[in-house]
Design an enzyme around this catalytic site. Sequence first.
Site, mmCIF file in Angstrom:
data_model
loop_
_atom_site.group_PDB
_atom_site.id
_atom_site.type_symbol
_atom_site.label_atom_id
_atom_site.label_comp_id
_atom_site.label_asym_id
_atom_site.label_seq_id
_atom_site.Cartn_x
_atom_site.Cartn_y
_atom_site.Cartn_z
ATOM 1 N N SER A 132 0.686 3.633 6.428
ATOM 2 C CA SER A 132 -0.197 4.786 6.320
ATOM 3 C C SER A 132 0.042 5.716 7.516
ATOM 4 O O SER A 132 1.164 6.157 7.738
ATOM 5 C CB SER A 132 -1.659 4.335 6.200
ATOM 6 O OG SER A 132 -2.473 5.372 5.741
ATOM 7 N N GLU A 219 5.319 6.441 -0.586
ATOM 8 C CA GLU A 219 4.075 6.029 -1.231
ATOM 9 C C GLU A 219 2.993 6.982 -0.746
ATOM 10 O O GLU A 219 3.153 7.645 0.267
ATOM 11 C CB GLU A 219 3.728 4.579 -0.903
ATOM 12 C CG GLU A 219 3.543 4.261 0.570
ATOM 13 C CD GLU A 219 2.141 4.534 1.083
ATOM 14 O OE1 GLU A 219 1.182 4.573 0.285
ATOM 15 O OE2 GLU A 219 1.993 4.726 2.303
ATOM 16 N N HIS A 293 -0.742 1.573 -0.751
ATOM 17 C CA HIS A 293 -2.184 1.434 -0.589
ATOM 18 C C HIS A 293 -2.861 0.772 -1.785
ATOM 19 O O HIS A 293 -4.090 0.691 -1.831
ATOM 20 C CB HIS A 293 -2.824 2.816 -0.378
ATOM 21 C CG HIS A 293 -2.567 3.417 0.964
ATOM 22 N ND1 HIS A 293 -1.366 4.008 1.290
ATOM 23 C CD2 HIS A 293 -3.361 3.533 2.063
ATOM 24 C CE1 HIS A 293 -1.436 4.463 2.536
ATOM 25 N NE2 HIS A 293 -2.626 4.191 3.022
#
Length: 322
Positions: A132, A219, A293
């Site tokens: 992230s 992603e 995620h």
Amino acid sequence: MDAVDDLPVRDSVVAGHRASAADVIVPPRLRPGDRVRFISPASPPNRAYIEQMVELLTSWGLRPEIGDHAFDQVGYLAGTDEQRLADLNGAFREPGVRAIFATRGGKGAYRISHRIDFESVRRDPKPLIGFSDVTIMHMALWKFCRLGGVHGYAGAEAASQVLMTTDPIVIHQDPYEISAATTVDGTATGFLMGGNLGTMRTSLGYEMPRLDGAIWLIEDLMGTGLGEIDRELTQLLKSGVLDGVRGVAVGQFTGFEPTLDDETLGGWTVIDVLNDRLGQLSVPVLGGLPIGHGTRPWTVPLGTTATIDTYAGTLTVEPGVM
């Protein structure tokens, strides 16, 4: 606040050219008895969750520690920039610490990524595990040190295998992932690099390395909508950092379940945006990978050789430790 003057001088040798085997720093694998440390370079974590991760790593035979400021909070940040940086660089500088686990992503890693002690990293390499917002640190460590890092977290699939063995990992396409429909047939091999799409866009201009020769991993999760995915991909394409990419490994795009209810989208879904933008690269694309995620994501080493095979529906990644 950090001053722009704190930016280190660019290393033209490391930062400016395509990765080669001679450049890449491969840290040693973790062994029972090794000390590892949790630090919070971005947002503050949930204490109970970190206690669970401590128990997990202890069950692997490791000796987990928690950084001095891991549970601090200043607004949406885990302490001040100086506190978060002190924990990060302290872990890189401490010889007895053999791996660094980011407690979570969130916001804030981008404020200190340019101030990593890159000399200490080169002198005593150890993996940084996170994803992230921590993606920007993986970009900086690759660009300035050729240290790949690990995309994931302690509790993700194959984490112990990635960190404690020299076995390759094979991740299979999940046809139920939204991104499975982005697949473009072919095979490709290169060094695996990437992570969160929005964070890579944030890293443009300093931390983002050129990806010539790479399998590009992407992603993301629902933020401001399809237009933001379009902006992120378009900016990265226009910047030139994607020139020479050999293939794309598309992970989870969480929260982007297809909907035709919003007339302003003109019937488009995230698949249409991904296909439109990634098509500009004219390379094989393997979508539907359980990385990111979503539920039950996999841990994956960065900076090492990877192969996507759309016919087998697999991403095979060589070990990132020795």
